[in-house]
Design a protein around this motif. Sequence first.
Motif, short mmCIF file in Angstrom:
data_model
loop_
_atom_site.label_atom_id
_atom_site.label_comp_id
_atom_site.label_asym_id
_atom_site.label_seq_id
_atom_site.Cartn_x
_atom_site.Cartn_y
_atom_site.Cartn_z
N PHE A 45 -46.79 46.80 -12.70
CA PHE A 45 -47.32 46.41 -11.40
C PHE A 45 -46.45 46.93 -10.27
O PHE A 45 -46.77 46.76 -9.13
N SER A 46 -45.34 47.58 -10.61
CA SER A 46 -44.50 48.19 -9.60
C SER A 46 -45.05 49.57 -9.26
O SER A 46 -45.26 50.40 -10.14
N LYS A 47 -45.28 49.80 -7.99
CA LYS A 47 -45.83 51.09 -7.58
C LYS A 47 -44.86 52.24 -7.81
O LYS A 47 -45.27 53.39 -7.89
N GLY A 48 -43.58 51.93 -7.93
CA GLY A 48 -42.58 52.97 -8.15
C GLY A 48 -42.58 53.54 -9.56
O GLY A 48 -42.06 54.64 -9.78
N MET A 49 -43.16 52.83 -10.50
CA MET A 49 -43.10 53.28 -11.89
C MET A 49 -43.85 54.59 -12.12
O MET A 49 -43.45 55.38 -12.96
N ILE A 50 -44.91 54.83 -11.38
CA ILE A 50 -45.65 56.09 -11.54
C ILE A 50 -44.76 57.29 -11.21
O ILE A 50 -44.84 58.33 -11.86
N HIS A 51 -43.87 57.11 -10.24
CA HIS A 51 -42.96 58.20 -9.87
C HIS A 51 -41.93 58.43 -10.96
O HIS A 51 -41.58 59.58 -11.26
N LEU A 52 -41.44 57.34 -11.55
CA LEU A 52 -40.51 57.50 -12.66
C LEU A 52 -41.18 58.22 -13.82
O LEU A 52 -40.59 59.12 -14.42
N LYS A 53 -42.40 57.82 -14.12
CA LYS A 53 -43.10 58.42 -15.25
C LYS A 53 -43.30 59.92 -15.04
O LYS A 53 -43.13 60.71 -15.97
N GLU A 54 -43.61 60.30 -13.81
CA GLU A 54 -43.86 61.71 -13.51
C GLU A 54 -42.58 62.53 -13.37
O GLU A 54 -42.48 63.63 -13.91
N ASP A 55 -41.60 61.99 -12.64
CA ASP A 55 -40.43 62.79 -12.28
C ASP A 55 -39.18 62.50 -13.12
O ASP A 55 -38.31 63.36 -13.23
N TYR A 56 -39.08 61.29 -13.66
CA TYR A 56 -37.90 60.91 -14.43
C TYR A 56 -38.34 60.18 -15.71
O TYR A 56 -38.13 58.98 -15.85
N PRO A 57 -38.95 60.91 -16.61
CA PRO A 57 -39.49 60.27 -17.81
C PRO A 57 -38.43 59.56 -18.65
O PRO A 57 -38.74 58.58 -19.34
N ASP A 58 -37.18 60.01 -18.58
CA ASP A 58 -36.13 59.33 -19.34
C ASP A 58 -35.92 57.90 -18.83
O ASP A 58 -35.78 56.97 -19.61
N LEU A 59 -35.94 57.71 -17.50
CA LEU A 59 -35.81 56.36 -16.94
C LEU A 59 -37.05 55.51 -17.22
O LEU A 59 -36.94 54.32 -17.48
N TYR A 60 -38.19 56.14 -17.18
CA TYR A 60 -39.43 55.44 -17.50
C TYR A 60 -39.39 54.95 -18.95
O TYR A 60 -39.70 53.80 -19.23
N ASP A 61 -38.98 55.83 -19.85
CA ASP A 61 -38.92 55.47 -21.27
C ASP A 61 -37.95 54.31 -21.51
O ASP A 61 -38.22 53.43 -22.34
N VAL A 62 -36.84 54.29 -20.79
CA VAL A 62 -35.87 53.20 -20.92
C VAL A 62 -36.50 51.90 -20.45
O VAL A 62 -36.32 50.84 -21.08
#
Length: 106
Positions: free
Chosen positions: A7-24
Amino acid sequence: MKDEVFFSKGMIHLKEDYPDLYDVSVALNEAAYTGKVLDYKTQKLVAIGIAAAASDDRAIKKQILSGMKELDITKDEIVDVLRVVLLTAGKPAFTKAIRILYKTME
């Protein structure tokens, strides 16, 4: 956040630009919400109670929204949790969470 519902709008940016942080982030949520002893719905109700006890407006709303959307948690189930918040965290935390619950349901 079961099944990568953020529900955090910032997560889409992590998924696209920083997949390692998203995966964590995904791995941390999977480690926390295991359902090994307490089922996921119960764990989500605990999360709602913790957010309410902390009087964190944003977290209360996000936890309520995700619980209602993902798990069909009802208003009455949330109010039962908030009764414990009233007892343990006091009336200000309780009334804030009640206000957010009703506003979220509009």
